[in-house]
Motif scaffolding. Sequence first.
Motif, PDB file in Angstrom:
ATOM      1  N   ASP A 147       0.754  -1.037  -0.036  1.00 36.51           N
ATOM      2  CA  ASP A 147      -0.042   0.055  -0.060  1.00 36.51           C
ATOM      3  C   ASP A 147       0.858   1.239  -0.127  1.00 36.51           C
ATOM      4  N   GLU A 148       1.941   1.087   0.867  1.00 31.93           N
ATOM      5  CA  GLU A 148       2.537   2.467   0.878  1.00 31.93           C
ATOM      6  C   GLU A 148       3.485   2.773  -0.227  1.00 31.93           C
ATOM      7  N   ALA A 149       3.908   1.856  -1.077  1.00 32.04           N
ATOM      8  CA  ALA A 149       4.660   2.117  -2.304  1.00 32.04           C
ATOM      9  C   ALA A 149       3.733   2.551  -3.503  1.00 32.04           C
ATOM     10  N   GLN A 150       2.347   2.061  -3.251  1.00 29.88           N
ATOM     11  CA  GLN A 150       1.267   2.662  -4.285  1.00 29.88           C
ATOM     12  C   GLN A 150       1.097   3.946  -3.878  1.00 29.88           C
ATOM     13  N   LEU A 151       0.883   4.140  -2.700  1.00 31.34           N
ATOM     14  CA  LEU A 151       0.676   5.716  -2.299  1.00 31.34           C
ATOM     15  C   LEU A 151       1.898   6.780  -2.861  1.00 31.34           C
ATOM     16  N   VAL A 152       2.776   6.055  -2.757  1.00 29.18           N
ATOM     17  CA  VAL A 152       4.149   6.894  -3.343  1.00 29.18           C
ATOM     18  C   VAL A 152       3.920   7.258  -4.860  1.00 29.18           C
ATOM     19  N   ALA A 153       3.647   6.261  -5.532  1.00 28.44           N
ATOM     20  CA  ALA A 153       3.447   6.456  -6.907  1.00 28.44           C
ATOM     21  C   ALA A 153       2.348   7.243  -6.995  1.00 28.44           C
ATOM     22  N   MET A 154       1.141   6.960  -6.296  1.00 29.47           N
ATOM     23  CA  MET A 154       0.033   8.044  -6.541  1.00 29.47           C
ATOM     24  C   MET A 154       0.427   9.442  -6.289  1.00 29.47           C
ATOM     25  N   ALA A 155       1.358   9.506  -5.258  1.00 28.76           N
ATOM     26  CA  ALA A 155       1.772  10.917  -5.160  1.00 28.76           C
ATOM     27  C   ALA A 155       2.581  11.574  -6.060  1.00 28.76           C
ATOM     28  N   ARG A 161       6.272  15.583  -4.331  1.00 30.06           N
ATOM     29  CA  ARG A 161       7.828  14.721  -4.351  1.00 30.06           C
ATOM     30  C   ARG A 161       8.161  15.193  -2.997  1.00 30.06           C
ATOM     31  N   GLY A 162       9.210  14.250  -2.480  1.00 30.47           N
ATOM     32  CA  GLY A 162       9.836  14.471  -1.254  1.00 30.47           C
ATOM     33  C   GLY A 162       8.988  14.672  -0.128  1.00 30.47           C
ATOM     34  N   ARG A 163       9.292  15.793   0.649  1.00 27.73           N
ATOM     35  CA  ARG A 163       8.531  15.997   1.992  1.00 27.73           C
ATOM     36  C   ARG A 163       7.115  16.046   1.694  1.00 27.73           C
ATOM     37  N   PRO A 164       6.564  17.134   0.850  1.00 28.21           N
ATOM     38  CA  PRO A 164       5.034  17.212   0.509  1.00 28.21           C
ATOM     39  C   PRO A 164       4.572  15.831   0.138  1.00 28.21           C
ATOM     40  N   ALA A 165       5.131  14.883  -0.630  1.00 34.92           N
ATOM     41  CA  ALA A 165       4.572  13.817  -0.953  1.00 34.92           C
ATOM     42  C   ALA A 165       4.311  12.911   0.486  1.00 34.92           C
ATOM     43  N   ALA A 166       5.403  12.760   1.138  1.00 36.69           N
ATOM     44  CA  ALA A 166       5.227  11.908   2.237  1.00 36.69           C
ATOM     45  C   ALA A 166       4.171  12.597   3.346  1.00 36.69           C
ATOM     46  N   GLU A 167       4.050  13.903   3.353  1.00 40.38           N
ATOM     47  CA  GLU A 167       3.120  14.309   4.318  1.00 40.38           C
ATOM     48  C   GLU A 167       1.515  14.139   3.635  1.00 40.38           C
ATOM     49  N   ALA A 168       1.443  14.076   2.349  1.00 36.62           N
ATOM     50  CA  ALA A 168       0.135  14.011   1.818  1.00 36.62           C
ATOM     51  C   ALA A 168      -0.133  12.614   2.090  1.00 36.62           C
ATOM     52  N   ILE A 169       0.558  11.648   2.044  1.00 39.01           N
ATOM     53  CA  ILE A 169       0.478  10.216   2.249  1.00 39.01           C
ATOM     54  C   ILE A 169       0.321   9.780   3.513  1.00 39.01           C
ATOM     55  N   ASP A 172       6.364   9.055   7.687  1.00 42.90           N
ATOM     56  CA  ASP A 172       7.301   9.726   8.175  1.00 42.90           C
ATOM     57  C   ASP A 172       8.497   9.723   7.081  1.00 42.90           C
ATOM     58  N   THR A 173       9.377  10.432   7.297  1.00 43.39           N
ATOM     59  CA  THR A 173      10.487  10.435   6.184  1.00 43.39           C
ATOM     60  C   THR A 173      10.938   8.950   5.896  1.00 43.39           C
ATOM     61  N   LYS A 174      11.184   8.278   7.039  1.00 46.53           N
ATOM     62  CA  LYS A 174      11.904   6.949   7.091  1.00 46.53           C
ATOM     63  C   LYS A 174      11.025   6.047   6.012  1.00 46.53           C
ATOM     64  N   ALA A 175       9.724   6.069   6.604  1.00 47.66           N
ATOM     65  CA  ALA A 175       9.059   5.028   5.948  1.00 47.66           C
ATOM     66  C   ALA A 175       8.626   5.731   4.476  1.00 47.66           C
ATOM     67  N   ASP A 177      10.919   6.751   2.426  1.00 45.74           N
ATOM     68  CA  ASP A 177      12.123   6.179   1.846  1.00 45.74           C
ATOM     69  C   ASP A 177      11.944   4.837   1.632  1.00 45.74           C
ATOM     70  N   ALA A 178      11.682   4.353   2.535  1.00 47.17           N
ATOM     71  CA  ALA A 178      11.723   2.640   2.420  1.00 47.17           C
ATOM     72  C   ALA A 178      10.765   2.462   1.150  1.00 47.17           C
ATOM     73  N   ALA A 179       9.440   2.961   1.426  1.00 55.75           N
ATOM     74  CA  ALA A 179       8.210   2.635   0.372  1.00 55.75           C
ATOM     75  C   ALA A 179       8.887   3.193  -1.013  1.00 55.75           C
ATOM     76  N   ARG A 180       9.636   4.271  -1.215  1.00 56.48           N
ATOM     77  CA  ARG A 180      10.139   4.894  -2.368  1.00 56.48           C
ATOM     78  C   ARG A 180      11.116   3.625  -2.849  1.00 56.48           C
ATOM     79  N   LYS A 181      11.996   3.043  -2.156  1.00 58.48           N
ATOM     80  CA  LYS A 181      12.968   2.227  -2.571  1.00 58.48           C
ATOM     81  C   LYS A 181      12.168   0.939  -3.022  1.00 58.48           C
ATOM     82  N   ARG A 182      11.169   0.469  -2.378  1.00 58.75           N
ATOM     83  CA  ARG A 182      10.393  -0.738  -2.644  1.00 58.75           C
ATOM     84  C   ARG A 182       9.651  -0.562  -3.981  1.00 58.75           C
TER      85      ARG A 182
END
Lengths: 194, 132
Positions: A147-155, A161-169, A172-175, A177-182
């Motif tokens: 789900d988290e990787a899907q959310l990153v793709a949607m963002a 991108r970056g912090r705004p994307a993380a906040e929108a979905i 936190d930064t760590k999660a 980054d991990a989702a982005r790599k996955r």
Amino acid sequence: MAVRPDQTGRLAPHEVRAMLEQMSAADWRRVERFADFRAAGLVGVHGEDLLHHVITKLLAGLRTFPSTTSTLVVLKNAIKSEASNVRRTVNRGPIDVHAEVDTLGLDFDPGEHAGVVVEAVNPVDPLRELLAREQLDQLQQRLEGDDEAQLVAMAWGEGLRGRPAAEAIGLDTKAYDAARKRLERKIAQEVSRQ
Amino acid sequence: MTNTHYRDQLDRLLEGFFEDLRQLSDAEILDKESAATVNARVAKRLDRASAAAGSMRLAAARQRMSRVTIGTKSPWLAVSEQQAREYILRVSRDSRYTLAARSLSEMSASEILLLYRQLKQLETDQTPNTES
């Protein structure tokens, strides 16, 4: 090696080779990973195929290399453009006479070539829309179960991108980054590079 | 519901991924691979593309040549320079054609023959059944 663009602001083919050779190994890895990502969902096409196609056209002078644009960005834009052409070619047959190019040129397929084409000017091309939707659907399918990787793709699809994307979905930064790599690992095809 | 095209959405997704790649450090992007290994692969890639580019340029040149070259089977290729000059002189008096005001005597044989072929091609294009 300094390169001097012609009066049109474009580099000559031999200057293009020089620019490509000067690009760092790290930037080349960025290009490779982007090509792999872009090729995901393209039937029978790998990132290396896209790269070869793009670089060939740049060296042949059939695709413009603007003198004011970095090599990395030139390649990125070319990969995006050629992937669309390749996808349309697979969909229509061996010859794509409506391929969008930035300058006059041939559409190159080994062993055959189309006629000189005029850049298609159609802001809403139904075929391109369909192909884009198909590719988005395929990307989402690859991310099924994450789900988290899907959310990153949607963002990213919304331009975040970056912090705004993380906040929108809500990550936190760590999660994030991990989702982005996955996201990248799941989507990018594993390509055996020589 | 926003009027967002799928193509735009895909484009933004790709741009987002690209920016993500740019923000990674060089060490992160290279991961376990050495710069030398990457550069060796790049060199091979450029060599392959250079060879393909040569073929592509040749194909492009051939296509350009085929557009300006008169068909080799055209009967009006077999003409003497004198015949070509006489024809051009007749054409210059034809109001359908506009020729540059340059004396025929100033033109070389090859120029005369090229002009002749162009005029014959033009004539053929305009009146397909016209006998040469």
